[in-house]
Enzyme design. Structure first.
Site, PDB file in Angstrom:
ATOM      1  N   GLU B  81       3.607   1.914   1.116  1.00 52.36           N
ATOM      2  CA  GLU B  81       3.738   1.315  -0.313  1.00 52.36           C
ATOM      3  C   GLU B  81       2.118   0.525  -0.341  1.00 52.36           C
ATOM      4  OE1 GLU B  81       6.025   0.985  -2.681  1.00 52.36           O
ATOM      5  OE2 GLU B  81       7.484   2.134  -1.055  1.00 52.36           O
ATOM      6  N   CYS B 144      12.680  -5.624   0.305  1.00 49.88           N
ATOM      7  CA  CYS B 144      11.890  -4.767   0.768  1.00 49.88           C
ATOM      8  C   CYS B 144      10.707  -5.396   0.693  1.00 49.88           C
ATOM      9  CB  CYS B 144      12.239  -3.738   0.374  1.00 49.88           C
ATOM     10  SG  CYS B 144      12.962  -2.780   0.975  1.00 49.88           S
ATOM     11  N   HIS B 166       8.239   2.410   3.175  1.00 48.37           N
ATOM     12  CA  HIS B 166      10.022   2.831   3.051  1.00 48.37           C
ATOM     13  C   HIS B 166      10.282   4.242   3.143  1.00 48.37           C
ATOM     14  CE1 HIS B 166      10.578   0.484  -0.257  1.00 48.37           C
ATOM     15  NE2 HIS B 166      11.882  -0.049  -0.483  1.00 48.37           N
TER      16      HIS B 166
END
Lengths: 215, 215, 215, 215
Positions: B81, B144, B166
């Protein structure tokens, strides 16, 4: 007093000869409704130059609302972008042959800006009228996000409502691609932008309605 | 001096009985390499409480690096991310029955934080070793992203490298779902996290390599 | 002598309140072109009964060409079906609550029949006019394939050209579904069927053009 | 008496340097279980020649069961093919540079053959053990379907149980592709084939369980 809505679309890029964002935006150029008028402008798909053209148009037109529109080839629906991030990271060349990697759009600028359009209200209205639509949590890191961020950076602290909308391929674009992407008819994209403009003019704040993603 | 790497995974959520993020993280609990040791902790999938648990672990362990891990059901690859955004917008209930809509994670906090992990170097290393991986431009707006943002907010201004990864469904999760999602073997996810830890420890800065998205 | 083209569409199924196959077919009911006229009929989405209704219409109208049309929710394009197979295997209930599993449509019938429409020529024409289209190697095992097989079984050995076309969801259907499927405007689906009819009338044989799938 | 199971896999094609179907098949070459032994053979990815090689192997080994295995790049699961159709229609070149369009595999042969493997029982067993699996209604129109059809044509009227299984990309293949396809670990693919062999040996007939598609 009549509000001015600036709608921007992009020129074709990545070798294409059409861009649905501009086809749809220009279809609304000169459209007037109760208390507003729309002006459409085309932006070059070029880092840097796109934002110069955008800000020139803003300076010239003094719009009350700016809605940037871009093509999101492969997406099945009109997507209302939630957030612009301060990074250029190009997976393809722009129309001037540039391919910036991980560079800030505005050096020292905030990491991100949120759209100030009523994105949830627009998505709700679009769906109610039968158009596939959704909130998107990323506008990517190419020229669309570049313009979106540049726009929001300019709007910050000003009385300028602004945001960005991504639209799918046109059917004729999808017809020519082997990966069989989804598409949307131009008339439907135009109707979606029309509704987005009306909501942007008419709604203060936004509705509280889930539009998030688990990841 | 030995560096401490805190790896967090989540408890199962949305009615599931397993979460690959925790299965993978705990497989590395106690793993030591040249100059580092890994500690894994499970976080509740609950807005608010997840960040309390995270910060408690940080206070207890004084990690040099924190890598949050979460499940991204439907994604085909391990995704690094890039950015955490300051918004909770839940499309499903969390494990305490909460479903916040468009609320700030940290009132008055910046709109976003960028990961300080070498995400491009990690993606390159993963692909070279034959693991599907990519940079992701959104961690969603559920727990998240909530943890990712809370982590980066805490790390800001401190000597704490941090970020979020992820991971896909496990094969057994995919086998039970009618929409036929992609999946990744647990052993492969664990190997991917191992590589991510090694790169996070060994790489200062990041490599300049395109990892963006056009939209 | 005027040729009669029978276009069939289905009633809504699986809880839906609209079926694009019927909306498109009925829009062409009564349409006449040089040397042909179109008659549209709706079929029930019911194993067995659908084929009775189909054959009743064939007996009544003595069509020269029959094109069955059905909804393929989730497909992004108009698909020209290549082959009908002799099996009913329902993953959902039909409109009479039936769910046959692995039963023959015609006991002792051949395993499959190929469409006798010029499917490659139709796909080429559709793409040239800017409509997303393709050849499909499977019509599934639900009522669409059931009707397609029943139709081809009847046509075998007769001077009856026949085949089946699957069409995407309408935008309004896609707008109501969480999985964000692709869709196609009704006007575009109607135009695609119009072109299919013209080619079916005008083309003998088919063009030799790749339209296969590697798997 | 010991049953012989012939497992075939393909050589790499379309410029690839690996083919998961062969990697998995050869991992089971020589594997013996209660009452059976497995022999694996590689087939060329060439129309015509592939079936010669297949039938040579059948003549040499006198197998009781033949399971053809092929790569289905882009599919997320192991798929048990239901039906082989009598057509070659290549969207890419085979390894001898051939690209047949709409030609029969066996001139005058039936339009299709159904697999005689217990495909529903295999899918159920695979899912129960946590592997993503499903029935597929099309094996495409490339060399996989060509071999599947050739195999079933040979088996017709003989005491030879036969069928075809498609397997996903390996992770290392997916890692190298921009379209981010799903993948499956080689060890998992091998385990799936092992289960398929055991069920093919142990199950007479098949279970009655829905495995169809609406389109």
């Amino acid at each position: 007093m009549t509000k001015t809505i600036l709608l921007t679309g992009f020129e074709p890029f990545n070798g294409a000869d059409i861009n649905p964002s501009w086809e749809a935006a220009r279809a609304l150029d000169g459209w007037t409704g109760p208390g507003f008028q729309v002006v459409a402008r085309q932006l070059p798909c070029v880092f840097g130059r796109a934002n110069v053209a955008l800000l020139d148009a803003v300076e010239e037109l003094h719009p009350d609302i700016v809605i940037g529109v871009g093509q999101a080839g492969g997406r099945p629906e009109v997507s209302l972008e939630r957030v612009a991030i301060n990074v250029d990271d190009a997976s393809i060349l722009d129309n001037a042959g540039q391919q910036p990697v991980d560079s800030a759009i505005i050096a020292g600028g905030p990491a991100a800006y949120f759209s100030t359009l009523p994105i949830k209200a627009i998505v709700r209205a679009l769906r109610l009228r039968g158009f596939p639509a959704g909130v998107s949590q990323t506008a990517g890191t190419f020229v669309c996000n570049h313009v979106f961020y540049g726009l929001m950076h300019h709007a910050a602290g000003r009385l300028l409502k602004a945001g960005f909308v991504h639209v799918p391929y046109l059917p004729e674009q999808a017809a020519a691609r082997p990966e069989r992407p989804p598409s949307m008819a131009l008339a439907d994209i135009v109707d979606c932008l029309r509704i987005a403009v009306e909501l942007a003019v008419g709604v203060d704040g936004d509705v509280a309605e889930a539009g998030g993603a688990t990841h």
